[in-house]
Write an enzyme that holds these catalytic residues in place. Structure first.
Site, PDB file in Angstrom:
ATOM      1  N   ARG A   1       0.841  -1.215   0.000  1.00 36.49           N
ATOM      2  CA  ARG A   1       0.000   0.000   0.000  1.00 36.49           C
ATOM      3  C   ARG A   1       0.869   1.255   0.000  1.00 36.49           C
ATOM      4  NH1 ARG A   1      -3.158  -3.560  -0.654  1.00 36.49           N
ATOM      5  NH2 ARG A   1      -5.264  -3.777   0.181  1.00 36.49           N
TER       6      ARG A   1
ATOM      7  N   SER B   1     -10.546  -0.670   3.291  1.00 36.15           N
ATOM      8  CA  SER B   1      -9.773  -0.782   4.535  1.00 36.15           C
ATOM      9  C   SER B   1      -9.384   0.609   5.025  1.00 36.15           C
ATOM     10  CB  SER B   1      -8.483  -1.567   4.292  1.00 36.15           C
ATOM     11  OG  SER B   1      -8.777  -2.819   3.749  1.00 36.15           O
TER      12      SER B   1
ATOM     13  N   GLU C   1      -4.814   3.945   6.441  1.00 32.55           N
ATOM     14  CA  GLU C   1      -4.514   3.711   5.024  1.00 32.55           C
ATOM     15  C   GLU C   1      -5.169   4.787   4.161  1.00 32.55           C
ATOM     16  OE1 GLU C   1      -5.987   2.160   1.621  1.00 32.55           O
ATOM     17  OE2 GLU C   1      -5.836   0.129   2.426  1.00 32.55           O
TER      18      GLU C   1
HETATM   19  N1  EPU Z   1     -10.465 -10.804  10.202  1.00 33.55           N
HETATM   20  C1  EPU Z   1     -11.127 -10.861  11.405  1.00 33.55           C
HETATM   21  N2  EPU Z   1     -12.152  -9.989  11.621  1.00 33.55           N
HETATM   22  C2  EPU Z   1     -12.545  -9.080  10.696  1.00 33.55           C
HETATM   23  C3  EPU Z   1     -11.859  -9.017   9.467  1.00 33.55           C
HETATM   24  C4  EPU Z   1     -10.809  -9.882   9.243  1.00 33.55           C
HETATM   25  O1  EPU Z   1     -10.807 -11.668  12.264  1.00 33.55           O
HETATM   26  O2  EPU Z   1     -13.483  -8.339  10.974  1.00 33.55           O
HETATM   27  C5  EPU Z   1      -9.400 -11.771   9.925  1.00 33.55           C
HETATM   28  C6  EPU Z   1      -9.885 -12.818   8.912  1.00 33.55           C
HETATM   29  O3  EPU Z   1     -10.523 -13.873   9.536  1.00 33.55           O
HETATM   30  C7  EPU Z   1      -8.616 -13.269   8.243  1.00 33.55           C
HETATM   31  C8  EPU Z   1      -7.761 -12.004   8.267  1.00 33.55           C
HETATM   32  O4  EPU Z   1      -8.311 -11.141   9.269  1.00 33.55           O
HETATM   33  O5  EPU Z   1      -7.974 -14.238   9.021  1.00 33.55           O
HETATM   34  C9  EPU Z   1      -7.658 -11.314   6.930  1.00 33.55           C
HETATM   35  O6  EPU Z   1      -8.929 -10.881   6.495  1.00 33.55           O
HETATM   36  P1  EPU Z   1      -9.285 -10.589   4.934  1.00 33.55           P
HETATM   37  O7  EPU Z   1      -8.933 -11.753   4.106  1.00 33.55           O
HETATM   38  O8  EPU Z   1     -10.675 -10.084   4.896  1.00 33.55           O
HETATM   39  O9  EPU Z   1      -8.268  -9.462   4.485  1.00 33.55           O
HETATM   40  P2  EPU Z   1      -7.671  -8.188   5.234  1.00 33.55           P
HETATM   41  O10 EPU Z   1      -6.260  -8.450   5.581  1.00 33.55           O
HETATM   42  O11 EPU Z   1      -8.564  -7.734   6.320  1.00 33.55           O
HETATM   43  C10 EPU Z   1      -6.691  -7.126   3.033  1.00 33.55           C
HETATM   44  C11 EPU Z   1      -6.734  -5.821   2.302  1.00 33.55           C
HETATM   45  C12 EPU Z   1      -8.059  -5.673   1.542  1.00 33.55           C
HETATM   46  C13 EPU Z   1      -8.168  -6.821   0.553  1.00 33.55           C
HETATM   47  C14 EPU Z   1      -8.085  -8.148   1.340  1.00 33.55           C
HETATM   48  C15 EPU Z   1      -8.039  -9.336   0.425  1.00 33.55           C
HETATM   49  C16 EPU Z   1      -5.338  -4.263   3.574  1.00 33.55           C
HETATM   50  C17 EPU Z   1      -5.289  -3.064   4.453  1.00 33.55           C
HETATM   51  N3  EPU Z   1      -6.550  -4.708   3.227  1.00 33.55           N
HETATM   52  O12 EPU Z   1      -7.720  -7.104   4.035  1.00 33.55           O
HETATM   53  O13 EPU Z   1      -7.995  -4.462   0.799  1.00 33.55           O
HETATM   54  O14 EPU Z   1      -9.384  -6.753  -0.171  1.00 33.55           O
HETATM   55  O15 EPU Z   1      -6.872  -8.186   2.112  1.00 33.55           O
HETATM   56  O16 EPU Z   1      -6.808  -9.385  -0.220  1.00 33.55           O
HETATM   57  O17 EPU Z   1      -4.285  -4.785   3.203  1.00 33.55           O
HETATM   58  C18 EPU Z   1      -8.523  -2.138   0.813  1.00 33.55           C
HETATM   59  O18 EPU Z   1      -7.303  -1.926   0.800  1.00 33.55           O
HETATM   60  O19 EPU Z   1      -9.365  -1.207   0.792  1.00 33.55           O
HETATM   61  C19 EPU Z   1      -9.000  -3.522   0.869  1.00 33.55           C
HETATM   62  C20 EPU Z   1     -10.292  -3.817   0.992  1.00 33.55           C
END
Ligand code: EPU
Length: 338
Positions: free
Chosen positions: A162, A237, A333
């Protein structure tokens, strides 16, 4: 030039924050951009693209330049690859759909990301195992002062998680006018290793996914987890996933053995901020019209008429609580416009 006065920006930012711009111009060509930047009657200019990664906290007393420069062209082509140049104002998801219609692979995992092509390199947009930098060749950008059009190569962009040169060394100095991508015509490299994609493809009964299948899977996952900005205001995010050192990680995981994490390198571990925020008790919480999304705690939402400052206050509460519980500092972010 059709400069409008006192324009509400509510429909120009995905958070749906209802602030006004004192002056507003829709910019449709590179030449128009150059001319607009020279308008000395408006000393302050504010560049607005898809408005999908910003939190507006006050009225903008400046000439808002809404980048709406359109166009997609093929720059070069071999049997395997194609270089596509897309102008900054192309809507990102429509561009992804266009590439899929042509049978080009590479950005299917980035389906349904809000925003426009021109801002995609700034934060090196990424989702489901793919980042913009994986397909990026170069971008063109106009210097805000000298009006020179400069090309930035992939190396020069200095992409990180990012992150890019446009958030650091040359922050606010350039306006990106176009981006060139290298996409595959055959032998597509499909990336399905991100857990959620595999599960979704299984649900869809697909074993050898095409690029279109992957796009459909990603769209389904995003629609399930992330709020549609056309219905509930949000900026995706709100925070980055924090990266901590091995020393800090060892202490953390001992205390919270169930926490999910990714090993970034030998000495760096990424913890999902969504998990930290959920554990801190904020998931689904609502304070007036500002809230934390019920299905993904990393996303802050505007239910109707929250102000930018109400969203910002909520983000500060979250930061404070996460720091107190986990000794981890969350970084925003989204761009906060103060
Ligand atoms: N999780 C929780 N609770 C929540 C949300 C997530 O426990 O409320 C846990 C999930 O269970 C999982 C982990 O966190 O183990 C990761 O969750 P997820 O796959 O939803 O991805 P993320 O790391 O929360 C990132 C990006 C997203 C992108 C997704 C998929 C960042 C800041 N965010 O989210 O990007 O869509 O991965 O690749 O890196 C964005 O930047 O606007 C965005 C949506």
């Amino acid at each position: 030039m059709n400069i409008q006065q006192n324009v509400s920006l509510k429909s120009y930012n995905t958070f749906g924050i209802g602030v006004n711009a004192s002056h507003f111009l829709k910019v449709e060509t590179v030449l128009q951009l150059q001319k607009a930047l020279q308008l000395s009657v408006y000393p302050e200019k504010f560049v607005l693209s898809g408005g999908s990664n910003m939190l507006l906290t006050k009225d903008i007393s400046a000439l808002v330049l809404q980048i709406a420069i359109k166009g997609i062209s093929i720059e070069k082509e071999t049997n395997e690859f194609v270089h596509i140049k897309a102008m900054a104002g192309e809507n990102w998801h429509n561009f992804v759909l266009w590439t899929l219609e042509q049978g080009y692979g590479g950005i299917e995992n980035l389906s349904l990301i809000p925003g426009c092509v021109g801002t995609s390199p700034i934060q090196n947009i990424g989702a489901y195992g793919v980042e913009l930098k994986d397909v990026f060749v170069a971008c063109e950008a106009m210097h805000r002062e000298t009006l020179e059009l400069v090309e930035f190569s992939k190396e020069e962009c200095n992409f990180g998680y990012r992150d890019s040169i446009f958030k650091n060394k040359v922050k606010n100095k350039y306006i990106i006018t176009s981006v060139t991508f290298q996409l595959t015509k055959t032998n597509h490299i499909t990336r399905t290793d991100y857990g959620a994609i595999e599960n979704q493809l299984m649900k869809m009964g697909i074993h050898n996914p095409t690029i279109n299948d992957i796009s459909e899977a990603v769209i389904a996952i995003r629609q399930e987890k992330l709020p549609d900005p056309a219905i509930i205001g949000n900026s995706g995010s709100f925070f980055k996933n924090p990266v901590i050192t091995k020393k800090k990680f060892d202490a953390f995981i001992k205390k919270f053995p169930k926490a999910p994490f990714y090993e970034v390198s030998e000495n760096e571990f990424k913890i999902p901020a969504g998990w930290l925020i959920e554990q801190a008790g904020f998931k689904g919480k609502r304070f007036g019209d500002a809230g934390v999304h019920t299905k993904q705690a990393l996303v802050l939402v505007n239910y109707a008429n929250a102000t930018g400052n109400e969203i910002l206050d909520l983000s500060e509460k979250i930061k404070t609580e996460v720091k107190a519980r986990f000794n981890i500092k969350l970084e925003t972010e989204v761009n906060i416009i103060r």
